[in-house]
Scaffold this motif. Structure first.
Motif, PDB file in Angstrom:
ATOM      1  N   UNK A 196       0.840  -1.194   0.000  1.00 12.88           N
ATOM      2  CA  UNK A 196       0.000   0.000   0.000  1.00 12.88           C
ATOM      3  C   UNK A 196       0.874   1.242   0.000  1.00 12.88           C
ATOM      4  N   UNK A 197       0.436   2.267  -0.724  1.00  8.17           N
ATOM      5  CA  UNK A 197       1.124   3.556  -0.722  1.00  8.17           C
ATOM      6  C   UNK A 197       0.373   4.513   0.189  1.00  8.17           C
ATOM      7  N   UNK A 198       1.096   5.205   1.057  1.00 11.65           N
ATOM      8  CA  UNK A 198       0.526   6.293   1.852  1.00 11.65           C
ATOM      9  C   UNK A 198       1.218   7.576   1.421  1.00 11.65           C
ATOM     10  N   UNK A 199       0.433   8.572   1.016  1.00 10.47           N
ATOM     11  CA  UNK A 199       0.994   9.822   0.540  1.00 10.47           C
ATOM     12  C   UNK A 199       0.066  10.977   0.899  1.00 10.47           C
ATOM     13  N   UNK A 200       0.520  12.184   0.613  1.00 11.61           N
ATOM     14  CA  UNK A 200      -0.267  13.375   0.907  1.00 11.61           C
ATOM     15  C   UNK A 200      -1.240  13.622  -0.234  1.00 11.61           C
ATOM     16  N   UNK A 201      -2.468  14.041   0.096  1.00  6.66           N
ATOM     17  CA  UNK A 201      -3.487  14.232  -0.924  1.00  6.66           C
ATOM     18  C   UNK A 201      -3.104  15.292  -1.954  1.00  6.66           C
ATOM     19  N   UNK A 202      -2.228  16.240  -1.596  1.00  2.00           N
ATOM     20  CA  UNK A 202      -1.835  17.265  -2.559  1.00  2.00           C
ATOM     21  C   UNK A 202      -0.793  16.756  -3.554  1.00  2.00           C
ATOM     22  N   UNK A 203      -0.179  15.611  -3.278  1.00  2.00           N
ATOM     23  CA  UNK A 203       0.629  14.981  -4.319  1.00  2.00           C
ATOM     24  C   UNK A 203      -0.281  14.203  -5.255  1.00  2.00           C
ATOM     25  N   UNK A 214       6.471   9.561  -0.336  1.00  2.00           N
ATOM     26  CA  UNK A 214       5.541   8.454  -0.142  1.00  2.00           C
ATOM     27  C   UNK A 214       6.150   7.478   0.850  1.00  2.00           C
ATOM     28  N   UNK A 215       5.294   6.931   1.696  1.00  2.00           N
ATOM     29  CA  UNK A 215       5.689   5.847   2.592  1.00  2.00           C
ATOM     30  C   UNK A 215       4.928   4.607   2.139  1.00  2.00           C
ATOM     31  N   UNK A 216       5.667   3.603   1.721  1.00  2.00           N
ATOM     32  CA  UNK A 216       5.068   2.405   1.153  1.00  2.00           C
ATOM     33  C   UNK A 216       5.194   1.253   2.147  1.00  2.00           C
ATOM     34  N   UNK A 217       4.065   0.674   2.526  1.00  2.00           N
ATOM     35  CA  UNK A 217       4.062  -0.520   3.360  1.00  2.00           C
ATOM     36  C   UNK A 217       4.348  -1.710   2.457  1.00  2.00           C
ATOM     37  N   UNK A 218       5.270  -2.567   2.868  1.00  2.00           N
ATOM     38  CA  UNK A 218       5.671  -3.692   2.024  1.00  2.00           C
ATOM     39  C   UNK A 218       5.366  -5.018   2.706  1.00  2.00           C
ATOM     40  N   UNK A 219       5.142  -6.019   1.886  1.00  2.00           N
ATOM     41  CA  UNK A 219       4.931  -7.370   2.388  1.00  2.00           C
ATOM     42  C   UNK A 219       6.258  -7.974   2.855  1.00  2.00           C
ATOM     43  N   UNK A 220       6.175  -9.091   3.506  1.00  2.00           N
ATOM     44  CA  UNK A 220       7.368  -9.842   3.878  1.00  2.00           C
ATOM     45  C   UNK A 220       8.220 -10.094   2.640  1.00  2.00           C
ATOM     46  N   UNK A 365       2.607   7.531   9.782  1.00  2.00           N
ATOM     47  CA  UNK A 365       1.912   6.747  10.795  1.00  2.00           C
ATOM     48  C   UNK A 365       0.896   5.802  10.167  1.00  2.00           C
ATOM     49  N   UNK A 366       0.237   6.265   9.110  1.00  2.00           N
ATOM     50  CA  UNK A 366      -0.708   5.393   8.432  1.00  2.00           C
ATOM     51  C   UNK A 366       0.021   4.184   7.855  1.00  2.00           C
ATOM     52  N   UNK A 367       1.151   4.419   7.173  1.00  2.00           N
ATOM     53  CA  UNK A 367       1.909   3.311   6.587  1.00  2.00           C
ATOM     54  C   UNK A 367       2.412   2.348   7.650  1.00  2.00           C
ATOM     55  N   UNK A 368       2.785   2.888   8.816  1.00  2.00           N
ATOM     56  CA  UNK A 368       3.348   2.067   9.893  1.00  2.00           C
ATOM     57  C   UNK A 368       2.299   1.253  10.628  1.00  2.00           C
ATOM     58  N   UNK A 369       1.023   1.569  10.416  1.00  2.00           N
ATOM     59  CA  UNK A 369      -0.046   0.898  11.152  1.00  2.00           C
ATOM     60  C   UNK A 369      -0.628  -0.304  10.422  1.00  2.00           C
TER      61      UNK A 369
END
Length: 377
Positions: A196-203, A214-220, A365-369
């Motif tokens: 999942x990508x977490x980013x700011x709405x203005x981007x 962007x903060x990207x949550x990655x799988x194992x 924080x969203x990406x880390x959760x």
């Protein structure tokens, strides 16, 4: 073309946003703010299921990874760069003002401002930095990136334009992170498929370079293992457990700290030369920072590091405060976004990053959760 004296060029470090391919992307990619309090966070799913992960993994099989050393990011065309006058680019704002959402969330994000760097489970040194590979439409690209310490042990920081094309409102496809990439496309510390990508709405909404992160949550992660004349995936665990994670610093006033920028530059310099090949991690020596602006890129609260001659390919690479050469750790304070040719000579001479403020902490924080699939094989 080098602009005339007393003008600068602010150019995107990667061409992902500057070339207009025919996009196919991920079908029906959905996105939504996580809550009213997190209204600036734009969330976009990538690989959601095990089948999705295996589809991406199968695309980046060893034979394709071996070819990535031969690739370099395309150089932006001369018409794509945004020229700014010397007075406009040099002055910069006095200090970025916090938005209402940012001010309201200061208390909630106090913990994110103090995220500490983390060593891997085994070993005394980290390998947090690496490359991301992805596609926009049918074209392959790559950028730089880094692992960031997080409670889910699965977060990668990079530039917004290395994960999401705001012009077409579509995320990258086949997105993977390879920390500490080796020669010939090897991945000694695993391959991590984006969840999942977490980013700011203005981007995502208008391509505002104040929010080119962007903060990207990655799988194992997994590695390819030869078995019975073929390659099979072998699960290697979570990103942070394997390579460690940089800390995170927010609301740092430029001019009050020194930063070291890292990345894998490879693109062409203004004079046509290619001093870097993108195969080796490079760094610009620790230097002072200052505010900068680039109106043509909607950049009103950028942070600039001089000198630094990074070129395309370094996009998304980390800006690290208090970098420890022995432990290879420090705290993330920005990512490479734009490169500058202030003196209008043959090589780029500085690089800029978006300002990491309290809302950046909300995106992180969203990406880390987020949770991810328990096993990718």
């Amino acid at each position: 073309m080098i602009p005339r004296a007393r003008h600068f060029v602010a150019a995107a470090l990667s061409s992902a946003l500057l070339i207009v391919p025919a996009f196919t992307g991920i079908a029906h990619a959905t996105s939504a703010a996580t809550s009213a309090s997190d209204s600036k966070v734009y969330a976009v799913p990538l690989a959601k299921t095990l089948a999705d992960v295996k589809r991406v993994a199968d695309y980046w099989r060893p034979d394709r990874l071996q070819k990535t050393d031969l690739s370099t990011p395309a150089t932006p065309g001369s018409g794509a760069a945004a020229s700014t006058t010397s007075s406009g680019a040099a002055a910069g704002p006095a200090a970025p003002a916090a938005s209402a959402a940012s001010a309201a969330s200061v208390k909630r994000t106090a913990s994110t401002a103090g995220v500490s760097p983390t060593l891997p489970r085994k070993g005394t040194a980290a390998n947090t930095m690496g490359k991301v590979f992805f596609r926009f439409g049918d074209k392959e690209y790559w950028c730089s990136a880094s692992a960031v310490s997080a409670k889910n042990r699965s977060v990668v920081a990079t530039a917004g334009h290395c994960a999401y094309d705001s012009r077409t409102a579509k995320p990258a496809d086949y997105w993977i992170f390879v920390p500490n990439p080796g020669p010939g496309g090897s991945a000694p510390d695993g391959i991590y498929v984006g969840a999942s990508i977490s980013l700011h709405e203005d981007w995502s909404g208008k391509g505002d370079y104040d929010f080119d992160y962007a903060f990207v949550t990655v799988h194992r992660g997994f590695t390819w293992v030869a078995k019975d004349g073929a390659y099979v995936m072998q699960d290697v665990g979570r990103l942070q457990d394997n390579v460690g994670g940089l800390g995170l610093e927010l609301n740092k006033k430029p001019g009050t700290y020194a930063v070291t920028a890292f990345g894998y530059p490879a693109g062409q310099q203004p004079d046509g030369s290619h001093p870097y090949d993108g195969k080796t991690l490079q760094k610009c020596r620790p230097g002072a920072t200052r505010y900068t602006v680039a109106p043509g890129r909607d950049l009103q609260k950028g942070v600039e590091l001089t000198p630094c001659d990074f070129s395309p390919g370094a996009s998304g690479g980390p800006w690290v405060i208090s970098y420890d050469e022995t432990r290879r750790l420090g705290s993330l304070a920005g990512v490479n976004s734009l490169t500058w040719n202030r003196d209008a000579k043959g090589r780029y001479d500085s690089v800029s990053a978006p300002y990491f403020d309290t809302v950046t902490g909300e995106v992180y924080r969203r990406a880390a959760s987020l949770g991810t699939i328990p096993n990718v094989t």
